[in-house]
Motif scaffolding. Sequence first.
Motif, PDB file in Angstrom:
ATOM      1  N   ASP A  34       0.831  -1.209   0.000  1.00 28.54           N
ATOM      2  CA  ASP A  34       0.000   0.000   0.000  1.00 28.54           C
ATOM      3  C   ASP A  34       0.865   1.258   0.000  1.00 28.54           C
ATOM      4  O   ASP A  34       0.576   2.222  -0.719  1.00 28.54           O
ATOM      5  N   LEU A  35       1.916   1.257   0.806  1.00 29.42           N
ATOM      6  CA  LEU A  35       2.819   2.406   0.845  1.00 29.42           C
ATOM      7  C   LEU A  35       3.486   2.597  -0.508  1.00 29.42           C
ATOM      8  O   LEU A  35       3.516   3.708  -1.051  1.00 29.42           O
ATOM      9  N   VAL A  36       4.024   1.534  -1.068  1.00 28.26           N
ATOM     10  CA  VAL A  36       4.711   1.625  -2.365  1.00 28.26           C
ATOM     11  C   VAL A  36       3.755   2.132  -3.441  1.00 28.26           C
ATOM     12  O   VAL A  36       4.097   3.018  -4.231  1.00 28.26           O
ATOM     13  N   ALA A  37       2.536   1.614  -3.457  1.00 18.34           N
ATOM     14  CA  ALA A  37       1.548   2.021  -4.473  1.00 18.34           C
ATOM     15  C   ALA A  37       1.074   3.456  -4.277  1.00 18.34           C
ATOM     16  O   ALA A  37       0.587   4.078  -5.224  1.00 18.34           O
ATOM     17  N   SER A  38       1.234   4.010  -3.080  1.00 11.67           N
ATOM     18  CA  SER A  38       0.752   5.371  -2.816  1.00 11.67           C
ATOM     19  C   SER A  38       1.696   6.454  -3.332  1.00 11.67           C
ATOM     20  O   SER A  38       1.314   7.621  -3.390  1.00 11.67           O
ATOM     21  N   LEU A  39       2.908   6.088  -3.727  1.00 13.40           N
ATOM     22  CA  LEU A  39       3.861   7.091  -4.198  1.00 13.40           C
ATOM     23  C   LEU A  39       3.420   7.634  -5.554  1.00 13.40           C
ATOM     24  O   LEU A  39       3.246   6.869  -6.506  1.00 13.40           O
ATOM     25  N   PRO A  40       3.217   8.958  -5.669  1.00  9.69           N
ATOM     26  CA  PRO A  40       2.876   9.512  -6.980  1.00  9.69           C
ATOM     27  C   PRO A  40       4.072   9.363  -7.924  1.00  9.69           C
ATOM     28  O   PRO A  40       5.206   9.639  -7.531  1.00  9.69           O
ATOM     29  N   LEU A  41       3.811   8.909  -9.133  1.00  9.53           N
ATOM     30  CA  LEU A  41       4.880   8.720 -10.116  1.00  9.53           C
ATOM     31  C   LEU A  41       4.756   9.783 -11.194  1.00  9.53           C
ATOM     32  O   LEU A  41       3.669  10.054 -11.693  1.00  9.53           O
TER      33      LEU A  41
END
Length: 178
Positions: A34-41
């Motif tokens: 969840d944390l990794v997926a929350s990073l805006p790219l």
Amino acid sequence: MPSRTPSVPVAPDAAPPTQADLLDFVRRTAADRDLVASLPLDPEGRTWVRLDGPGGSEAWLIGWPPGTGTGWHDHADSVGAFLTASGQLTENSLATRLPTDGWKTLELSEDVDRERALGPGTGRAFGVHHVHEVLNPSPTEHAVSVHAYYPPLPRIRRYSRTGQVLRLEAVERPEDWQ
């Protein structure tokens, strides 16, 4: 805004985190999907969020667009660890100890280059004055990684490299990153 990884309170007389502690932290943090997926790219440039690292360390979640990299640098007097959470990174490093200060140009021997492919769940710890560059070699896919340093980065030295010649280009301090 991405959440921060909770830090564990540290007693004032606790030992500072070791390279192994930092590597354990980046492994656990990278496993937080969840944390990794929350990073805006961003398709154009790296993105990052500061995290609460163990024992007062500095930690970051970093997004790497295709084809981006850090350039050659070191973390001066900090030990560190990083791990790829998603995608693929490559680390090029020098297997030699450089003088810490007082030089601008060095001729490197032919056998100092090391390359590591770092897929998801793969990382490494490193000691002080570790000179490297980190790259996302993919032409199409983002990568995300977790990094931790102790003590918090007092400076970063940036280098340029032409063949076997390494040149110190700049020394950055935290106030330069504000």
